[in-house]
Design an enzyme around this catalytic site. Structure first.
Site, PDB file in Angstrom:
ATOM      1  N   GLU A 195       0.831  -1.207   0.000  1.00  0.00           N
ATOM      2  CA  GLU A 195       0.000   0.000   0.000  1.00  0.00           C
ATOM      3  C   GLU A 195       0.867   1.259   0.000  1.00  0.00           C
ATOM      4  OE1 GLU A 195      -3.313   0.506   2.600  1.00  0.00           O
ATOM      5  OE2 GLU A 195      -3.734  -1.645   2.705  1.00  0.00           O
ATOM      6  N   SER A 265       5.572 -19.864  -0.352  1.00  0.00           N
ATOM      7  CA  SER A 265       5.568 -21.309  -0.136  1.00  0.00           C
ATOM      8  C   SER A 265       5.085 -22.016  -1.382  1.00  0.00           C
ATOM      9  CB  SER A 265       4.664 -21.708   1.039  1.00  0.00           C
ATOM     10  OG  SER A 265       4.994 -21.034   2.215  1.00  0.00           O
ATOM     11  N   ASP A 337      -5.823 -10.058   1.737  1.00  0.00           N
ATOM     12  CA  ASP A 337      -5.596  -8.656   2.121  1.00  0.00           C
ATOM     13  C   ASP A 337      -6.257  -8.385   3.464  1.00  0.00           C
ATOM     14  OD1 ASP A 337      -5.071  -6.001   2.298  1.00  0.00           O
ATOM     15  OD2 ASP A 337      -6.200  -5.405   0.529  1.00  0.00           O
ATOM     16  N   ASP A 340      -5.010  -2.795   6.276  1.00  0.00           N
ATOM     17  CA  ASP A 340      -5.287  -1.515   5.616  1.00  0.00           C
ATOM     18  C   ASP A 340      -4.616  -0.400   6.396  1.00  0.00           C
ATOM     19  OD1 ASP A 340      -6.710  -2.285   3.407  1.00  0.00           O
ATOM     20  OD2 ASP A 340      -8.684  -1.821   4.232  1.00  0.00           O
TER      21      ASP A 340
END
Length: 827
Positions: A195, A265, A337, A340
Site C-alpha cells: 500500500e 511457499s 488482504d 489496511d
C-alpha cells in the site's frame, strides 16, 4: 641475547598456554548447556511417565499416556534444543529486546509495543477451548521444567548466548505461545508495504506507468484508482510528503520483512486417480527468511487422537504442518488482504483527537516504558484510533505517504484479543479427514494461510484466516492508504468463513498453490490484488500436467525443480536483436565479452544450477536492465525495487499500453530504443561480474553468488564468532524457480540466498511410512551440537529423512531416550 630469546620463548609459550586454557574454559561453559538425551528425570507437572525418543536425526518421538503429558514433553524438548530462539522470539513480541541488546533493538521494541501483540495474546488465552488451554498450560510446564533443571544444575544458563546476554529468563506462560504465533503474522505480512509503495509510486508516475511497474496479476483488471494526492485535497502537492527512505533496516531483530521477503511457499496434492500407486499425495515447502537455527523443529507426538509428525514452531505446542496416519496438510501464504493503512486527520486544536464520521474523537492512549540496557529508559505514548494503532512514520516508510497534520493507523485482523487461531491449529493437527480439516480452520484469524490437505481419498485447498468486510464504495479498494474518517473506508466486521476460497476434489485431480492468484472475484470479495507469485506457477502447471499420474518421486522432482520460467520467457524477448551480430569482435573488447555471454545464454535451458555460469550472467543482466529502465523516471524510489519484476520487463519489451517508453532516457536528447538499453545493461552486468567474480565467464558459478545465508540473528555479524554460528551453503534455484532461493537484492551481495524452504515434506498415503521431510539446518540451536547443521547438508543436496510413525524404527537408531517421571502433584 640468548637469555632474552629464552625469556621471549617462555613469554610466548605462556600466552599460548593461557589462550588454550581460556578457550578450554569457554568451551566448557558453553558445552554445559548441551543436553544429555539419554537420561531419566523426575519432574513436577506430569500425570504419568513420558518418553522422548530421539531418532538418529535428533527428531523427538514423544510417547505419553495423556495428551497433556505429551505437550509437556514437547515443551521440555523445545527448551532443551531451542531455548535461546524461544526467549528471543518472546522478547521480540513483548517489545523487551532492548533490555538485552540495548539501543540496537529500540526501534523493534517500539513497533511491537505499538502493535500491542503481547497484551492481545494475553487476552486471547481465555478465548481458547478447554483442550487448547490445557495443552498450553502443560506445554508451559514442560518448558519451565527444563528451565528449573538449568538453574538447579548450572547447565550453562541453557544456551551459550546467555553468557553474553545474561538477563534472567522468566517462566513460560500460555500467552507466550499465542504471542509467538502472532509474531509469525508480523513476519509474514506484506500488504502494508505494498500500500505504501503503491501510494508513493502514484505520487511520482502517471496511472499507466504505475500499472507497468506495479502490474496486476494476469486476469481481470480493476477500476482505476484515484490519484493518491487527491485523497487529501488540503495537501495536493506531492512534495509535501516526506521522502521515501529505502535504507536497510538497521534495527536488530526487526520483524517486518523487506518487500518481497514476506511469506511464500509451495504446496500441491494429487488425488488417487492421479497417483501411480493409488494413494493421495501431498508436497509442501513453506518459505521463510533463513536463520541459524531454522524456525522449524521436527517432532512426532503420540496423541489420543493418533500419532502426528511434522514441523513445529519452538514455543508452540502443535505440529503446524505434517501428517497423521490418515490426514496430511501443508501451508502456503494466502496473500489475503487483511491489512489496511488509514490516514487519520489530527485535530489542529487538540493533537489527542482525530477526525471520525462523527467529528473529532479522542484517541485511546497509554504510556509504555521501554527499559534499555546501558541507557536511560524510553517512555512512548501508545495511541489507538477506531481503525487501529497509530504507527509512527519511521515504520514501514509511512512518513512518505502521510501528509502534514495527519497520522497513520493500521487496521489488521491480527490485532484481535479474542484470537482463536491456536485452537484452530490444534484442531487441524488432530483432524482425521479433509472435512474435519476444513472445519478446523473456521476459528483461525491470522496470519491467513492456504491449507492444502489430503486424507485417504480426498484432496482440497482452503484459505483460512479472517477476511475484513469492506464497503463496496471504498475509495481505494484497500490498495492505497485511505482517509480514516470516511465511513466508506472503514471495516465493518469480518466476512463469513464460507467466503474464503475453497477447492475440494477438483475434476483434474490436482490442486496446488505457489502463492499465485487463486481466483478472480469482484471487490470486496476479491481476496487480494497483490499476490506472491506469477512465475513459479507456470512451471508447476507444466510439471503437474506433463504426467498422467504422479509418484512420491515426481513430487520431489517438482519440489527440487530449478528451471526458471522467467529466464526462458525474458531472455528471447530482451535479447531478440542481440544474439546474432555478424563477425566476431576482437578479443578483449566489450563487444567480444558481450558475444561470449550471449553465446552461453543462447545454449542455456534456464536451469538455475549452482555449478553453471549462465544463471549469474542472466540475473546480473536483468538486474542491470531494470535499473536502467526505471532509474531516470523514479529517481531514489527505484531503490525499493530490489528484485527483478518479470511482468514489468515483459510489458516494456512487448510495448504493452505504450510501456516501451521506459526505454527512453528522459534526461538525454536522443530517443533510446529497448535494444540499445538491453545492450548497455548487459555491458553493465558484465563489468560488475568482472569486478566481483572475474572475466573467465565459463568458470563462473552461480552458487558462489547464491549462498544460502543461515546466519545467527544476533551473533552472525560478530568477528570470529560468525564462523562458528553461521551456516553458508552454495545453492541452486532462484527468485522464480520452484526450488525457490530468493535473493537479497541489496548490494554488495545482491544474489545471496536469504529466503526459501526451511522445511520440505512429501507425504504418500499409498505407503504413509515412506513419507519424507527435512529442514534446512538441524534440530539443535546449540552451535556446539552435531545436530546444529547436520540436516543442512542433506537439505542442500535435495535429500530427505524418513517421516515414519513406526515407534520401533525410531527406537532402532536413536541417539538417546529421555524418560520423564512425575515427581509430585501438579501446581
Amino acid at each position: 641475547m640468548a637469555s632474552l630469546f629464552k625469556w621471549m620463548v617462555r613469554g610466548v609459550s605462556a600466552v599460548l598456554v593461557l589462550a588454550v586454557l581460556a578457550l578450554a574454559f569457554v568451551y566448557y561453559l558453553a558445552s554445559r548447556s548441551l543436553p544429555d538425551y539419554e537420561a531419566e528425570r523426575s519432574v513436577i507437572g506430569l500425570e504419568a511417565p513420558v518418553e522422548i525418543v530421539r531418532d538418529n536425526h535428533d527428531v523427538p518421538h514423544i510417547f505419553g499416556k495423556t495428551d497433556n503429558d505429551v505437550y509437556f514433553a514437547l515443551g521440555y524438548a523445545h527448551a532443551q534444543d531451542r531455548l535461546w530462539q524461544m526467549v528471543t522470539m518472546r522478547r521480540t513480541v513483548q517489545g523487551r529486546l532492548s533490555e538485552m541488546f540495548g539501543e540496537r533493538t529500540l526501534k523493534t521494541d517500539e513497533l511491537m509495543r505499538r502493535l500491542d501483540l503481547y497484551r492481545l495474546a494475553q487476552a486471547s488465552v481465555e478465548a481458547q477451548d478447554d483442550a487448547t488451554k490445557a495443552a498450553l498450560t502443560a506445554y508451559a510446564r514442560g518448558v519451565n521444567a527444563w528451565l528449573d533443571r538449568v538453574n538447579d544444575e548450572a547447565l550453562g544458563r541453557g544456551a551459550p548466548e546467555f553468557f553474553l546476554f545474561d538477563n534472567a529468563i522468566s517462566p513460560w506462560v500460555p500467552a507466550d505461545s499465542i504471542a509467538i504465533l502472532k509474531l509469525m503474522g508480523v513476519q509474514l505480512a506484506g500488504h502494508i508495504e505494498e500500500e505504501v509503495l503503491r501510494a508513493r509510486v502514484s505520487l511520482s508516475l502517471d496511472e499507466d506507468r504505475v500499472a507497468d511497474i506495479l502490474p496486476d496479476m494476469p486476469g481481470s483488471g480493476v477500476a482505476a484508482l484515484p490519484d493518491y494526492a487527491s485523497l487529501f485535497p488540503d495537501r495536493p502537492d506531492a512534495t509535501q510528503f516526506a521522502a521515501y527512505d529505502d535504507s536497510p533496516e538497521d534495527a536488530l531483530l526487526y520483524p517486518a520483512a523487506d518487500r518481497g521477503l514476506g511469506g511464500a511457499s509451495n504446496a500441491w496434492a494429487a488425488a488417487p486417480d492421479r497417483s501411480a500407486a493409488g494413494g493421495t499425495l501431498l508436497a509442501n515447502d513453506p518459505h521463510l527468511g533463513f536463520s541459524a537455527p531454522t524456525i522449524w523443529y521436527l517432532a512426532r507426538l503420540e496423541l489420543a487422537s493418533g500419532a502426528v509428525i511434522g514441523g513445529t514452531l519452538p514455543g508452540v505446542p502443535a505440529v503446524l504442518l505434517g501428517r497423521s496416519a490418515d490426514f496430511a496438510w501443508g501451508l502456503t501464504s494466502s496473500y489475503l488482504d487483511d491489512q489496511d493503512v488509514f490516514i487519520e486527520k489530527v485535530n489542529p486544536e487538540n493533537p489527542a483527537e482525530v477526525m471520525t464520521p462523527l467529528g473529532y474523537q479522542p484517541l485511546t492512549q497509554r504510556s509504555s516504558i521501554i527499559r534499555v540496557k546501558d541507557a536511560a529508559p524510553v517512555t512512548i505514548n501508545l495511541q489507538w484510533s477506531d481503525n487501529g494503532p497509530i504507527i509512527p512514520g519511521k515504520h514501514y516508510n509511512l512518513a512518505s505517504v502521510t501528509p502534514p497534520g495527519h497520522v497513520a493507523s493500521l487496521g489488521w485482523t491480527l490485532l484481535a484479543g479474542n484470537d482463536r487461531s491456536m485452537t484452530a491449529a490444534m484442531k487441524l493437527m488432530q483432524a482425521k479427514s479433509v472435512v474435519q480439516g476444513i472445519e478446523a480452520g473456521r476459528d483461525f484469524v491470522a496470519p491467513s494461510q492456504n491449507v492444502t490437505m489430503i486424507d485417504r481419498d480426498t484432496i482440497a485447498l482452503k484459505t483460512i484466516g479472517a477476511m475484513p468486510r469492506r464497503d463496496a464504495d471504498h475509495m481505494t479498494f484497500g490498495r492505497l492508504p485511505a482517509p480514516g474518517w470516511r465511513e466508506e473506508n472503514r471495516w465493518v466486521g469480518r466476512e463469513a468463513y464460507a467466503a474464503n476460497p475453497q477447492f475440494v476434489s477438483p475434476s483434474g485431480g490436482i490442486v496446488g498453490n505457489t502463492n499465485n492468484k487463486l481466483l478472480e472475484r469482484p471487490f470486496p470479495l476479491h481476496v487480494s490484488y497483490d499476490w506472491g507469485d506469477s512465475q513459479r506457477i507456470q512451471r508447476w502447471e507444466f510439471l503437474m500436467q506433463n504426467r498422467e499420474v504422479h509418484t512420491r518421486e515426481s513430487f520431489i522432482e517438482a519440489q527440487l525443480d530449478i528451471v526458471s520460467p522467467t529466464a526462458r520467457n525474458l531472455l528471447p524477448l530482451v535479447g531478440a536483436d542481440l544474439w546474432f551480430t555478424g563477425e566476431a569482435a576482437p578479443e578483449g573488447t566489450p563487444d567480444r565479452k558481450r558475444q561470449q555471454a550471449l553465446d552461453l545464454l543462447a545454449n542455456w535451458n534456464g536451469e538455475m544450477n549452482e555449478h553453471l555460469p549462465e544463471p549469474l550472467i542472466y540475473m546480473a543482466w536483468m538486474r542491470a536492465l531494470q535499473n536502467r529502465l526505471i532509474r531516470d523516471e523514479m529517481g531514489p524510489l527505484a531503490t525499493v525495487f530490489h528484485h527483478v519484476e518479470p511482468i514489468f520487463i515483459e510489458r516494456v519489451y512487448r510495448d504493452v499500453d505504450g510501456a516501451s517508453v521506459w526505454c527512453d532516457v528522459v534526461q538525454s536528447a536522443p530517443t533510446e530504443t529497448c535494444t540499445e538499453i538491453a545492450r548497455e545493461a548487459l555491458d553493465d552486468a558484465l563489468l560488475w561480474i568482472d569486478e566481483h567474480y572475474g572475466s573467465s565467464y565459463e568458470s563462473l558459478r552461480w552458487g558462489d553468488a547464491h549462498e544460502a545465508t543461515h546466519d545467527h540473528q544476533v551473533l552472525g555479524d560478530l568477528p570470529v564468532l560468525k564462523w562458528f554460528v553461521n551456516i553458508r551453503q552454495s545453492t541452486s534455484g532462484g527468485d522464480n524457480t520452484l526450488l525457490r532461493g530468493k535473493t537479497s537484492g541489496r548490494d554488495p551481495d545482491p544474489f545471496l540466498n536469504v529466503h526459501g524452504a526451511g522445511y520440505r515434506g512429501v507425504y504418500d498415503f499409498a505407503d504413509p511410512d515412506s513419507s519424507l521431510f527435512i529442514t534446512s539446518t538441524g534440530q539443535s540451536g546449540h552451535f556446539l551440537s552435531r545436530h546444529y547443521d547436520d540436516l543442512g547438508d542433506l537439505w542442500r543436496r535435495g535429500e530427505y529423512v524418513p517421516m515414519s510413525l513406526d515407534p520401533d524404527l525410531a527406537r532402532a537408531a536413536s541417539v538417546g531416550t529421555t524418560v520423564l517421571t512425575p515427581a509430585g502433584p501438579q501446581n
